[in-house]
Design an enzyme around this catalytic site. Structure first.
Site, PDB file in Angstrom:
ATOM      1  N   TYR A 136      -3.868   5.803  28.945  1.00  0.00           N
ATOM      2  CA  TYR A 136      -2.655   6.598  28.773  1.00  0.00           C
ATOM      3  C   TYR A 136      -1.823   6.670  30.053  1.00  0.00           C
ATOM      4  O   TYR A 136      -0.611   6.828  29.989  1.00  0.00           O
ATOM      5  CB  TYR A 136      -3.017   8.030  28.365  1.00  0.00           C
ATOM      6  CG  TYR A 136      -3.358   8.214  26.910  1.00  0.00           C
ATOM      7  CD1 TYR A 136      -4.500   7.632  26.365  1.00  0.00           C
ATOM      8  CD2 TYR A 136      -2.565   8.998  26.089  1.00  0.00           C
ATOM      9  CE1 TYR A 136      -4.830   7.825  25.040  1.00  0.00           C
ATOM     10  CE2 TYR A 136      -2.893   9.198  24.755  1.00  0.00           C
ATOM     11  CZ  TYR A 136      -4.024   8.612  24.235  1.00  0.00           C
ATOM     12  OH  TYR A 136      -4.341   8.812  22.916  1.00  0.00           O
ATOM     13  N   LYS A 182     -17.949   2.052  26.378  1.00  0.00           N
ATOM     14  CA  LYS A 182     -18.025   0.650  25.954  1.00  0.00           C
ATOM     15  C   LYS A 182     -18.571  -0.140  27.144  1.00  0.00           C
ATOM     16  O   LYS A 182     -17.968  -1.101  27.637  1.00  0.00           O
ATOM     17  CB  LYS A 182     -16.633   0.175  25.514  1.00  0.00           C
ATOM     18  CG  LYS A 182     -16.596  -1.191  24.872  1.00  0.00           C
ATOM     19  CD  LYS A 182     -17.153  -1.243  23.455  1.00  0.00           C
ATOM     20  CE  LYS A 182     -17.159  -2.673  22.934  1.00  0.00           C
ATOM     21  NZ  LYS A 182     -17.855  -2.795  21.633  1.00  0.00           N
ATOM     22  N   ASP A 215     -18.412   1.909  19.315  1.00  0.00           N
ATOM     23  CA  ASP A 215     -18.305   1.366  17.952  1.00  0.00           C
ATOM     24  C   ASP A 215     -19.393   1.923  17.042  1.00  0.00           C
ATOM     25  O   ASP A 215     -19.120   2.425  15.946  1.00  0.00           O
ATOM     26  CB  ASP A 215     -18.268  -0.174  17.959  1.00  0.00           C
ATOM     27  CG  ASP A 215     -19.324  -0.813  18.852  1.00  0.00           C
ATOM     28  OD1 ASP A 215     -20.073  -0.079  19.527  1.00  0.00           O
ATOM     29  OD2 ASP A 215     -19.389  -2.061  18.867  1.00  0.00           O
ATOM     30  N   ASP A 239      -9.404  10.444  21.508  1.00  0.00           N
ATOM     31  CA  ASP A 239      -8.298  10.594  20.552  1.00  0.00           C
ATOM     32  C   ASP A 239      -8.721  10.066  19.187  1.00  0.00           C
ATOM     33  O   ASP A 239      -8.583  10.745  18.168  1.00  0.00           O
ATOM     34  CB  ASP A 239      -7.079   9.825  21.077  1.00  0.00           C
ATOM     35  CG  ASP A 239      -5.903   9.900  20.131  1.00  0.00           C
ATOM     36  OD1 ASP A 239      -5.596  11.019  19.653  1.00  0.00           O
ATOM     37  OD2 ASP A 239      -5.273   8.858  19.852  1.00  0.00           O
ATOM     38  N   ASP A 243      -9.979  12.436  15.582  1.00  0.00           N
ATOM     39  CA  ASP A 243      -9.312  12.347  14.272  1.00  0.00           C
ATOM     40  C   ASP A 243     -10.309  11.890  13.203  1.00  0.00           C
ATOM     41  O   ASP A 243     -10.315  12.408  12.086  1.00  0.00           O
ATOM     42  CB  ASP A 243      -8.131  11.366  14.311  1.00  0.00           C
ATOM     43  CG  ASP A 243      -6.785  12.044  14.567  1.00  0.00           C
ATOM     44  OD1 ASP A 243      -6.757  13.002  15.373  1.00  0.00           O
ATOM     45  OD2 ASP A 243      -5.765  11.631  13.971  1.00  0.00           O
TER      46      ASP A 243
HETATM   47  C1  IPM Z   1      -3.161  13.846  20.228  1.00  0.00           C
HETATM   48  C2  IPM Z   1      -2.026  12.856  20.004  1.00  0.00           C
HETATM   49  C3  IPM Z   1      -1.449  12.439  21.348  1.00  0.00           C
HETATM   50  C4  IPM Z   1      -2.543  11.714  22.104  1.00  0.00           C
HETATM   51  C5  IPM Z   1      -0.187  11.550  21.270  1.00  0.00           C
HETATM   52  C6  IPM Z   1       0.872  12.145  20.392  1.00  0.00           C
HETATM   53  C7  IPM Z   1       0.359  11.284  22.641  1.00  0.00           C
HETATM   54  O1  IPM Z   1      -2.447  11.800  19.231  1.00  0.00           O
HETATM   55  O2  IPM Z   1      -2.927  14.911  20.829  1.00  0.00           O
HETATM   56  O3  IPM Z   1      -4.268  13.588  19.780  1.00  0.00           O
HETATM   57  O4  IPM Z   1      -2.778  10.510  21.848  1.00  0.00           O
HETATM   58  O5  IPM Z   1      -3.184  12.346  22.947  1.00  0.00           O
HETATM   59 MN    MN Z   2      -4.455  12.072  18.385  1.00  0.00          MN
END
Ligand code: IPM
Ligand code: MN
Ligand code: NAD
Length: 343
Positions: A136, A182, A215, A239, A243
């Site tokens: 990032y 990794k 993975d 990240d 999710d």
């Molecule tokens: C999160 C989002 C952010 C990230 C993006 C929008 C920059 O996906 O907060 O998880 O990748 O950190």
């Molecule tokens: Mn995210």
């Protein structure tokens, strides 16, 4: 009076943030809120997703509550003006390197998970995601003609400070840290693994530490989630895996986060601005409300209030499940249920 800066953002951000503020006001009457346009809304107001005026407010706050940013209307903007760039600048300016993302299946809510109830029962994972490094922020980065590149980069002190957060958190939980990397391919991961192991051996020998490759960890997180307590990982892996883990409790609309550093904390749901459902009054505000609970706990030290909010959310999920969970409650209806359960 604690000063809370609110950044509602874009899409469903303002809808879920409003709900979180109402809950905060109900459990803590002494909070002072000030709201600023941020992200796409910030670009529209100031021509800058993270304007200097907003930065000054944030840096003077006791805590920051963020909704979500982004949306298709901002995708064509030059990179620095995009909402996502504003979010990264916000995190950097606040120095919040430790992103805590708890993933919990509340007792009695196993039926909301697509997993078999016996697999979902008792799931309680804390992601400790490094938030200010890796791909990032690594330099150099560019898109040049038919080539583009980013740099994944970590230093030993950066890995040490986030590993410390994971070990400390584990001591207050089930005493296990799984560091995900990794290391079979990436030098950055080799450094990550050695640094986490060295810190463990010198300062946290009482905590069980193991290392997994990202993975296969992704597979195990959904197939056998109970094996995890604290998951320590770098920015991008964290990240993606967090999710993915939203599948465990049943929706992305359930997962909160706290981003901590040496100053004020930043609190936001892990989900985005959900353009597909924005403005319809159906967004699940649970993640935002649970983020507000984390604010009470981590920035204000109000553990009782935080626990009350969490238990009211859990009751509301039972009595008034939202659409993302297969129920019918809209944002307002769910909020009303939370407020009612708060008594
Ligand atoms: C999160 C989002 C952010 C990230 C993006 C929008 C920059 O996906 O907060 O998880 O990748 O950190
Ligand atoms: Mn995210
Ligand atoms: P998203 O998280 O916004 O949505 C993914 C899916 O989950 C959508 O179907 C959405 O409707 C659903 N969803 C998300 N939150 C929900 C909620 N509270 N209640 C019910 N359903 C919910 O991810 P995306 O669509 O990939 O991204 C949209 C925008 O959000 C992009 O611009 C992205 O950059 C941005 N984003 C911002 C943040 C943030 O502000 N921290 C986080 C992730 C994505």
């Amino acid at each position: 009076m604690p000063q809370i800066v609110v950044l509602p953002g874009d899409g469903i951000g303002p809808e879920v943030t409003r709900a979180a503020i109402e809950v905060l006001q109900k459990v803590s009457s002494d909070l002072e809120f000030s709201e600023y346009a941020f992200g796409g809304a910030g670009f529209e107001k100031y021509g800058d997703p993270f304007a200097p005026e907003v930065e000054a407010a944030v840096l003077g706050a006791d805590a920051v509550l963020l909704g979500a940013i982004g949306g298709p209307q901002f995708e064509g903007l030059p990179k620095p003006q995009r909402p996502e760039a504003g979010l990264l600048r916000l995190r950097k300016a606040m120095g919040v390197y430790a992103n805590l993302r708890p993933v919990k299946v509340f007792p009695g809510l196993e039926h909301l998970s697509p997993l078999r109830p016996e697999k979902a029962a008792g799931v309680d994972i804390l992601f400790v995601r490094e938030l200010l490094g890796g791909l990032y922020f690594g330099q150099p980065r560019a898109w040049e003609g038919d080539m583009a590149y980013n740099t994944m980069r970590y230093t030993t002190p950066e890995v040490q400070r986030i590993s410390k957060v994971a070990f400390e958190a584990a001591r207050g939980r089930r005493n296990r840290v799984t560091s995900v990397d990794k290391a079979n391919v990436l030098e950055v991961s080799e450094l990550w693994r050695k640094t986490a192991q060295d810190l463990h051996d010198s300062s946290y020998p009482d905590v069980t530490l193991n290392h997994e490759l990202v993975d296969s960890a992704a597979m195990l997180i959904v197939s056998d989630p109970s094996r995890y307590d604290v998951i320590l990982t770098e920015n991008l892996f964290g990240d993606i895996l967090s999710d993915l883990s939203a599948v465990l409790p049943g929706s992305l609309g359930l997962l909160p986060s706290a981003s901590l550093g040496d100053g004020a904390g930043l609190y936001e749901p892990i989900h985005g601005s959900a353009p597909d459902i924005a403005g319809k009054g159906i967004a699940n505000p649970a993640a935002a409300i649970l983020s507000a609970a984390m604010l009470l706990r981590h920035s204000l030290g109000r553990e009782n209030e935080a626990a009350r909010v969490e238990s009211a959310v859990s009751l509301a999920l039972k009595s008034h499940p939202t659409r993302d969970l297969g129920g019918t409650a809209g944002t307002q209806e769910f909020l009303d249920a939370v407020l009612e359960h708060l008594g």
